[in-house]
Scaffold this active site. Structure first.
Site, PDB file in Angstrom:
ATOM      1  N   TYR A 177       0.853  -1.192   0.000  1.00 51.63           N
ATOM      2  CA  TYR A 177       0.000   0.000   0.000  1.00 51.63           C
ATOM      3  C   TYR A 177       0.881   1.231   0.000  1.00 51.63           C
ATOM      4  CZ  TYR A 177      -3.440   3.472   1.487  1.00 51.63           C
ATOM      5  OH  TYR A 177      -4.250   4.593   1.575  1.00 51.63           O
ATOM      6  N   ASP A 219       9.384   2.489  -0.381  1.00 59.10           N
ATOM      7  CA  ASP A 219       8.382   3.200   0.413  1.00 59.10           C
ATOM      8  C   ASP A 219       8.607   2.859   1.886  1.00 59.10           C
ATOM      9  OD1 ASP A 219       6.246   4.339   1.631  1.00 59.10           O
ATOM     10  OD2 ASP A 219       4.706   3.391   0.388  1.00 59.10           O
ATOM     11  N   LYS A 224       4.467   8.914   8.688  1.00 56.21           N
ATOM     12  CA  LYS A 224       4.265   8.349  10.028  1.00 56.21           C
ATOM     13  C   LYS A 224       5.291   8.804  11.081  1.00 56.21           C
ATOM     14  CE  LYS A 224       1.168   4.971   8.174  1.00 56.21           C
ATOM     15  NZ  LYS A 224       1.160   4.219   6.971  1.00 56.21           N
TER      16      LYS A 224
HETATM   17  C1  LIG Z   1       0.467   4.618   5.594  1.00 59.56           C
HETATM   18  C2  LIG Z   1       1.234   4.351   4.352  1.00 59.56           C
HETATM   19  C3  LIG Z   1       1.141   5.186   3.228  1.00 59.56           C
HETATM   20  C4  LIG Z   1       0.139   6.306   3.133  1.00 59.56           C
HETATM   21  O1  LIG Z   1       0.368   7.289   4.069  1.00 59.56           O
HETATM   22  P1  LIG Z   1      -0.836   8.305   4.446  1.00 59.56           P
HETATM   23  O2  LIG Z   1      -0.192   9.263   5.380  1.00 59.56           O
HETATM   24  O3  LIG Z   1      -1.896   7.455   5.069  1.00 59.56           O
HETATM   25  O4  LIG Z   1      -1.283   8.935   3.191  1.00 59.56           O
HETATM   26  C5  LIG Z   1       1.989   4.953   2.175  1.00 59.56           C
HETATM   27  N1  LIG Z   1       2.865   3.939   2.195  1.00 59.56           N
HETATM   28  C6  LIG Z   1       2.968   3.101   3.241  1.00 59.56           C
HETATM   29  C7  LIG Z   1       3.972   1.995   3.207  1.00 59.56           C
HETATM   30  C8  LIG Z   1       2.153   3.271   4.349  1.00 59.56           C
HETATM   31  O5  LIG Z   1       2.228   2.405   5.362  1.00 59.56           O
END
Ligand SMILES: *Cc1c(COP(=O)(O)O)cnc(C)c1O
Length: 427
Positions: free
Chosen positions: A143, A237, A265
């Protein structure tokens, strides 16, 4: 005992679609009413009915020091008093960027945004701009936020161009996204044969959005090699893993370097911050230095920067935190595994730094298809519900990872395992 939350949920649903601002919060996959949270206190969440939960979600990862950490709170309040936003540069941005750059030796520059979604979306635009190519490779079950190019599902099979996974996403956009199975070398090779116009591969090097499913060393290595051979950029990511799995994120645990890294995060410590980073050559393509456009009114917001900066500096000053957090994660997951097995239930567990995962399954899944096939979702739903009733707040889906924070103690973990033992008897 959930009366106020039940009412609050009904009221929310009148004015907010599904009553929530991010779908996972609605508890759709486990059922029941999501507790509405009044406040956090260290390791705990307290809902509006006064129920208290040991929190293994930590706002889905950002709160590595738990709720209401005194130093972070102080830094935020001091910054708030100077104004909430200026739309002009502040030195806090340079300071936080420097902290990040210092940790990754192949990164020179960082651009801040306000979410992980924005970070990955911008990273992909940058990769396309740098390479002058259009196509991207994405893995099933990874994701990267909700931008159009990434809301794809496999078309007529894997290793093919994707189709939209949500109404509202034009097929014209997803036709540039090649969908690949995670940890599948053969599939990855096939993907690279689909096109000679591949700008980038985007991947979670340690996937945390289908439960915790790390990429194998072999898969990462092959991915890097195929990118190099094809002139394709590798976007790692690290929105979830950055400053979570180690002081240098997944990067610290794997052998492969990404060309562009995305963050979110933990770097905001609970405030809305995302970032993407790369070498000065790649970042030089970004406006105003280069032609690839990207912008944000609230990007690098001073209050958010102050929170992230304080958190990262605390982590850097206390690098032993990761070892301690991993010990706690192992204590929890091995304890859960034991009480599950004592009750004749198969449980697969794994940890990476402060991230942990567990699957109600007899075999460890290595990709999204296996998670869906091997795991007992009904059992997870019951487990989740019973644990909430006993005051333990786990992520409300088997497709999510769990997060340890510094203020969760061994005693709290042992209480959780004891409660889980009771619950396992009923599953
Ligand atoms: C949470 C997440 C996202 C998206 O981040 P948001 O702040 O919710 O838009 C993208 N990549 C990874 C791996 C994530 O865990």
């Amino acid at each position: 005992m959930f009366e106020k939350s039940i009412n609050a949920y009904e009221e929310a649903k009148q004015v907010i679609p599904g009553g929530v601002d991010s779908p996972v919060r609605a508890f759709t996959s486990v059922g029941g009413t999501p507790p509405f949270i009044d406040r956090g206190e260290g390791a705990y969440l307290i809902d509006i009915d006064g129920n208290k939960y040991l929190d293994f979600v930590q706002s889905w990862g950002p709160l590595i020091f738990g709720h209401c950490n005194e130093e972070i709170e102080k830094a935020v309040i001091e910054t708030v008093k100077k104004g909430l936003s200026f739309g002009a540069p502040s030195v806090l941005e340079t300071e936080l960027a420097s902290e990040i750059v210092e940790m990754y030796d192949h990164i020179d520059k960082v651009r801040f945004v306000s979410s992980g979604t924005e970070a990955t979306m911008s990273a992909i635009r940058l990769a396309r701009g740098v390479t002058g190519r259009n196509d991207i490779i994405k893995f099933v079950g990874n994701y990267h936020g909700h931008s159009d190019s990434l809301l794809v599902q496999a078309g007529s099979g894997l290793a093919t161009f994707g189709t939209p996974s949500s109404p509202g996403v034009p097929a014209d956009l997803t036709k540039h996204t090649i969908v690949c199975e995670y940890n599948n070398l053969e599939d990855l090779r096939k993907c690279f044969e689909q096109s000679n116009d591949i700008a980038c591969v985007i991947m979670e090097p340690i996937a945390g959005n289908m439960g915790l499913v790390p990429a194998s060393a072999e898969f990462l290595k092959e991915c890097r090699e195929l990118c190099d051979k094809n002139g394709t950029l590798l976007i790692l990511d690290e929105v979830m893993t950055g400053f979570r799995t180690s002081l240098t994120g997944a990067h610290g645990l794997i052998d492969v370097k990404g060309d562009i890294i995305t963050f979110g995060k933990v770097i905001g410590a609970g405030m809305p911050v995302g970032a993407f980073a790369a070498s000065k050559e790649i970042m030089g393509h970004l406006s105003p230095d280069g032609a690839v456009y990207q912008a944000g009114t609230l990007s690098g917001n001073p209050v958010a920067m102050a929170a992230g900066l304080t958190s990262l500096r605390k982590l850097k000053a206390n690098p032993e935190i990761y070892e301690e957090l991993n010990k706690k994660a192992v204590r929890l997951t091995s304890g859960l595994k034991k009480v599950a097995e004592d009750n004749g239930i198969g449980l697969q567990v794994d940890t990476r730094g402060s991230m942990f995962g567990f699957f109600f399954a007899d075999k460890m899944p290595t990709n999204f298809k296996e998670v869906s096939e091997y795991c007992n979702f009904e059992r997870f739903g019951k487990f989740h519900h019973e644990m909430i009733k006993r005051g333990f707040y786990f992520a409300c889906s088997q497709y999510e990872a769990g997060f340890m924070c510094t203020v969760i103690t061994d005693e709290m973990i042992d209480e959780c395992i004891a409660a889980a033992n009771e619950v396992m008897k009923t599953l």
